[in-house]
Design an enzyme around this catalytic site. Structure first.
Site, short mmCIF file in Angstrom:
data_model
loop_
_atom_site.label_atom_id
_atom_site.label_comp_id
_atom_site.label_asym_id
_atom_site.label_seq_id
_atom_site.Cartn_x
_atom_site.Cartn_y
_atom_site.Cartn_z
N GLU A 32 1.22 -0.91 0.12
CA GLU A 32 -0.10 0.42 0.30
C GLU A 32 0.59 1.38 0.17
O GLU A 32 2.05 1.33 -0.13
CB GLU A 32 -0.91 -0.21 1.38
CG GLU A 32 -1.75 -1.34 1.70
CD GLU A 32 -2.90 -1.57 2.43
OE1 GLU A 32 -2.85 -0.40 3.19
OE2 GLU A 32 -3.53 -2.08 2.49
N GLY A 78 4.29 -1.11 3.00
CA GLY A 78 5.37 -2.57 2.07
C GLY A 78 6.03 -3.04 2.55
O GLY A 78 5.12 -5.03 3.01
N THR A 110 1.92 -5.55 -9.93
CA THR A 110 2.66 -6.34 -11.18
C THR A 110 1.70 -6.47 -11.65
O THR A 110 1.00 -7.29 -11.51
CB THR A 110 3.21 -7.53 -10.29
OG1 THR A 110 4.77 -6.49 -10.03
CG2 THR A 110 4.16 -7.67 -12.02
N PRO A 158 8.23 -17.62 0.85
CA PRO A 158 9.79 -18.47 0.14
C PRO A 158 9.62 -18.77 -1.54
O PRO A 158 10.37 -18.96 -1.69
CB PRO A 158 9.42 -19.71 1.22
CG PRO A 158 8.55 -19.32 2.67
CD PRO A 158 7.61 -18.47 1.84
N GLU A 205 8.34 -17.04 -3.61
CA GLU A 205 8.40 -15.47 -4.44
C GLU A 205 9.53 -15.83 -4.36
O GLU A 205 10.43 -15.16 -5.51
CB GLU A 205 7.79 -14.85 -4.06
CG GLU A 205 7.65 -13.64 -3.95
CD GLU A 205 7.09 -13.09 -3.63
OE1 GLU A 205 5.60 -13.19 -3.42
OE2 GLU A 205 6.85 -11.37 -4.08
N ARG A 206 10.55 -15.52 -3.45
CA ARG A 206 12.01 -15.24 -3.32
C ARG A 206 12.78 -16.47 -3.86
O ARG A 206 14.13 -15.96 -4.68
CB ARG A 206 11.96 -15.18 -1.65
CG ARG A 206 11.59 -14.29 -0.85
CD ARG A 206 11.15 -13.77 1.11
NE ARG A 206 10.28 -12.35 0.99
CZ ARG A 206 9.69 -12.58 1.66
NH1 ARG A 206 9.89 -13.71 2.71
NH2 ARG A 206 8.92 -11.62 2.31
N LEU A 263 32.15 -2.21 -17.60
CA LEU A 263 33.39 -3.61 -18.37
C LEU A 263 33.43 -2.93 -19.74
O LEU A 263 33.86 -3.01 -20.98
CB LEU A 263 33.77 -4.16 -18.09
CG LEU A 263 34.16 -5.53 -17.05
CD1 LEU A 263 34.14 -6.70 -16.14
CD2 LEU A 263 35.83 -4.86 -17.67
N GLY A 307 10.11 -8.48 -0.95
CA GLY A 307 10.21 -8.20 0.74
C GLY A 307 12.38 -7.57 0.69
O GLY A 307 12.72 -8.05 -0.28
N ASN A 336 16.20 -5.97 0.99
CA ASN A 336 16.66 -7.35 1.52
C ASN A 336 17.41 -7.07 2.47
O ASN A 336 18.29 -8.15 3.66
CB ASN A 336 18.49 -7.02 0.87
CG ASN A 336 17.84 -7.47 -0.64
OD1 ASN A 336 17.18 -8.41 -1.00
ND2 ASN A 336 19.15 -7.93 -1.66
C1 LIG Z 1 8.31 -3.42 -9.74
C2 LIG Z 1 7.44 -3.45 -8.07
C3 LIG Z 1 6.97 -3.77 -8.27
C4 LIG Z 1 6.02 -4.63 -7.16
N1 LIG Z 1 4.91 -5.58 -7.25
C5 LIG Z 1 4.02 -5.42 -5.69
C6 LIG Z 1 2.97 -7.15 -6.44
O1 LIG Z 1 2.67 -7.41 -7.73
N2 LIG Z 1 2.48 -6.85 -5.19
C7 LIG Z 1 2.81 -6.35 -4.18
O2 LIG Z 1 2.18 -6.20 -2.76
N3 LIG Z 1 3.41 -5.63 -3.81
C8 LIG Z 1 5.07 -4.85 -5.01
N4 LIG Z 1 5.57 -4.58 -5.27
C9 LIG Z 1 6.27 -3.78 -3.52
C10 LIG Z 1 7.71 -4.04 -2.54
O3 LIG Z 1 7.04 -5.59 -2.57
C11 LIG Z 1 7.74 -3.05 -1.55
O4 LIG Z 1 7.82 -2.09 -2.48
C12 LIG Z 1 8.79 -3.36 -0.96
O5 LIG Z 1 8.28 -4.77 -0.06
C13 LIG Z 1 8.84 -2.28 -0.03
O6 LIG Z 1 8.06 -1.98 0.33
P1 LIG Z 1 7.72 -0.27 0.58
O7 LIG Z 1 7.98 0.25 -1.10
O8 LIG Z 1 6.29 -0.07 1.47
O9 LIG Z 1 9.63 0.50 1.30
P2 LIG Z 1 9.12 0.70 2.74
O10 LIG Z 1 9.11 -0.78 3.67
O11 LIG Z 1 8.53 1.86 3.45
O12 LIG Z 1 10.50 0.54 2.93
C14 LIG Z 1 11.95 1.64 2.99
C15 LIG Z 1 13.17 1.36 3.22
O13 LIG Z 1 12.84 0.59 4.84
C16 LIG Z 1 13.75 -0.21 5.06
N5 LIG Z 1 13.06 -0.80 5.78
C17 LIG Z 1 11.67 -1.15 6.29
N6 LIG Z 1 11.33 -1.52 7.43
C18 LIG Z 1 13.37 -2.56 8.45
C19 LIG Z 1 13.49 -2.67 9.14
N7 LIG Z 1 12.60 -3.66 9.98
N8 LIG Z 1 14.90 -3.02 9.63
C20 LIG Z 1 15.46 -2.21 8.29
N9 LIG Z 1 14.89 -2.13 7.36
C21 LIG Z 1 14.04 -1.40 7.27
C22 LIG Z 1 13.40 -1.12 3.91
O14 LIG Z 1 14.72 -1.87 4.12
C23 LIG Z 1 14.15 -0.29 2.42
O15 LIG Z 1 14.97 0.13 2.59
C24 LIG Z 1 6.30 -4.16 -5.76
C25 LIG Z 1 7.71 -3.03 -5.76
C26 LIG Z 1 8.34 -2.73 -7.16
C27 LIG Z 1 9.19 -1.28 -7.23
#
Ligand SMILES: Cc1cc2nc3c(=O)[nH]c(=O)nc-3n(C[C@H](O)[C@H](O)[C@H](O)COP(=O)(O)OP(=O)(O)OC[C@H]3O[C@@H](n4cnc5c(N)ncnc54)[C@H](O)[C@@H]3O)c2cc1C
Length: 379
Positions: free
Chosen positions: A128, A132, A159, A240, A242-243, A337, A364, A366
């Site tokens: 949302e 995320g 997606t 799992p 998906e990952r 390169l 999710g 990294n």
């Molecule tokens: C091209 C694309 C396709 C996607 N497709 C889908 C889809 O089909 N369906 C769907 O549901 N989602 C989808 N996503 C969403 C994706 O799964 C999320 O963007 C992702 O899970 C991260 O959530 P966020 O963007 O809200 O980042 P946030 O949760 O706001 O995180 C922002 C930053 O904070 C860091 N962070 C957050 N919590 C912690 C913590 N506890 N410790 C350390 N660091 C932390 C994160 O690692 C990140 O670096 C897609 C995203 C992209 C870019």
């Protein structure tokens, strides 16, 4: 090293997939990138060949192939041929399992036949605008109204969201006696469902990604997957795979980048010799190709574990973060390169570099993968 995880039937499937993708997907790549979506006739043709939803039972139009090695083969061939779509991994590896493994027989009979013909494009909407990584914090709600749920909320980064005909939506269930998140299946024809913008991404440009809005969408009880309070558990069960799918793609992508770059550094000369023969470059490529070979062995081991249902969420998280970071290091070095040519759109390495970046974010991030592994260490 010879790979040992595949049988003849997987290799036959590989041949079929490769031939089809070379013929039907590769020539369409530029058009797809310009449009920001892949075309329906291609998707239907893929389905006709059995490349879409093959895990579904035969009576639902699939082939009953619940063997992740077929998924892995297809993911690898998408990368190897340069077919520019995420639709196969999204559909087969990520969304179809919610139907085949968690939906009732009656639901499968309603939903899967149109998925396996390519008529229904499917998507999953967890993320949302406001959250995320922290799925427990999702704000979308599905409120019980006596004989149906009323679903409201916004999703983003979805997606296939522009093309989707059927969306699996995660929402907080508001119903007496239920405490948790549910998975609600919404057809794109539902009143109150609207799509937002086709999001402009820095990579994966042929793949549509969208915002989706739900404003009082009526969801019959029959369209809830499993228990309306156990959605989070279902997502944890399916993530799992998906990952792992991302790890498979990461290694295939890195292998391809190395192959392209090896050709390039043998042909491109500087100071009177091929650039690959400078020790700095030779050693860099030696290190990366060894790391990719090690990654390949590990991911093959993970695929084997997934096939017998033993891949743990922690193992999948580790494989995802490590391989996708290797993937990006490989891309970046390989682009370097290529010198200035690496920055030019007409060189495949430029697109591969852009396309690989998101692997460290979606499925999710990294950082979250490290949290999963770290917590398992008792920390
Ligand atoms: C091209 C694309 C396709 C996607 N497709 C889908 C889809 O089909 N369906 C769907 O549901 N989602 C989808 N996503 C969403 C994706 O799964 C999320 O963007 C992702 O899970 C991260 O959530 P966020 O963007 O809200 O980042 P946030 O949760 O706001 O995180 C922002 C930053 O904070 C860091 N962070 C957050 N919590 C912690 C913590 N506890 N410790 C350390 N660091 C932390 C994160 O690692 C990140 O670096 C897609 C995203 C992209 C870019």
């Amino acid at each position: 090293m010879r790979r040992t995880i595949f049988e003849d039937e997987h290799e036959a499937f590989r041949e079929t997939a490769r031939g089809f993708l070379e013929r039907e997907a590769v020539p369409r790549g530029d058009a797809w990138e310009a449009d920001g979506v892949i075309d329906r006739p291609f998707w239907r043709a893929s389905a006709e060949l059995g490349l879409v939803g093959f895990a579904a039972d035969e009576e639902h139009g699939g082939a009953g192939l619940r063997d992740f090695r077929f998924n892995a083969v297809l993911d690898e061939e998408v990368v190897a041929t340069g077919a520019r779509t995420d639709a196969f991994s999204l559909t087969n590896d990520i969304v179809v399992p919610y139907f085949t493994d968690l939906a009732s027989e009656e639901q499968q009979a309603r939903w899967l036949p149109s998925v396996t013909t390519g008529d229904a494009v499917i998507a999953i909407a967890m993320s949302e605008p406001g959250t995320g990584s922290d799925l427990r914090a999702i704000a979308s709600t599905a409120t019980w109204r006596g004989d149906h749920y009323e679903l409201s909320g916004s999703k983003t980064f979805i997606t296939s969201g522009i093309q989707a005909d059927l969306v699996v939506v995660a929402a907080k269930t508001v119903r007496e006696g239920v405490d948790g998140i549910g998975l609600f299946v919404v057809p794109a024809t539902a009143d109150g469902f609207t799509r937002g913008r086709k999001l402009e991404k820095i990579g994966r440009k042929a793949q549509d990604t969208a915002e989706l809005f739900f404003d009082g969408v009526r969801v019959p009880e029959a369209d809830v997957i499993g228990d309306p309070g156990k959605g989070l558990r279902y997502m944890m069960r399916n993530l799992p795979q998906e990952r792992l799918s991302m790890a498979v793609t990461a290694v295939a992508h890195a292998e391809k980048a190395l192959a392209i770059t090896l050709d390039y550094v043998k042909e491109r000369n500087a100071f009177g010799r091929p650039i690959g023969t400078f020790q700095a470059n030779r050693h860099a490529l030696a290190e990366l190709s060894t790391e990719v070979a090690i990654a390949r062995s590990h991911v093959d081991r993970c695929i084997d574990a997934q096939v017998v249902g033993e891949l743990t969420p922690v193992e999948a998280a580790g494989a995802k973060f490590w391989t996708t970071e290797l993937e990006f290091r490989v891309m970046d070095r390989c682009l370097q390169l290529h010198g200035g040519y690496g920055y030019m759109e007409e060189y495949e390495i430029a697109r591969m570099w852009r396309d690989s970046r998101v692997q460290r974010i979606y499925g999710g991030t990294n950082e979250i993968m490290r949290e999963i592994v770290g917590r398992d260490l008792g920390l």
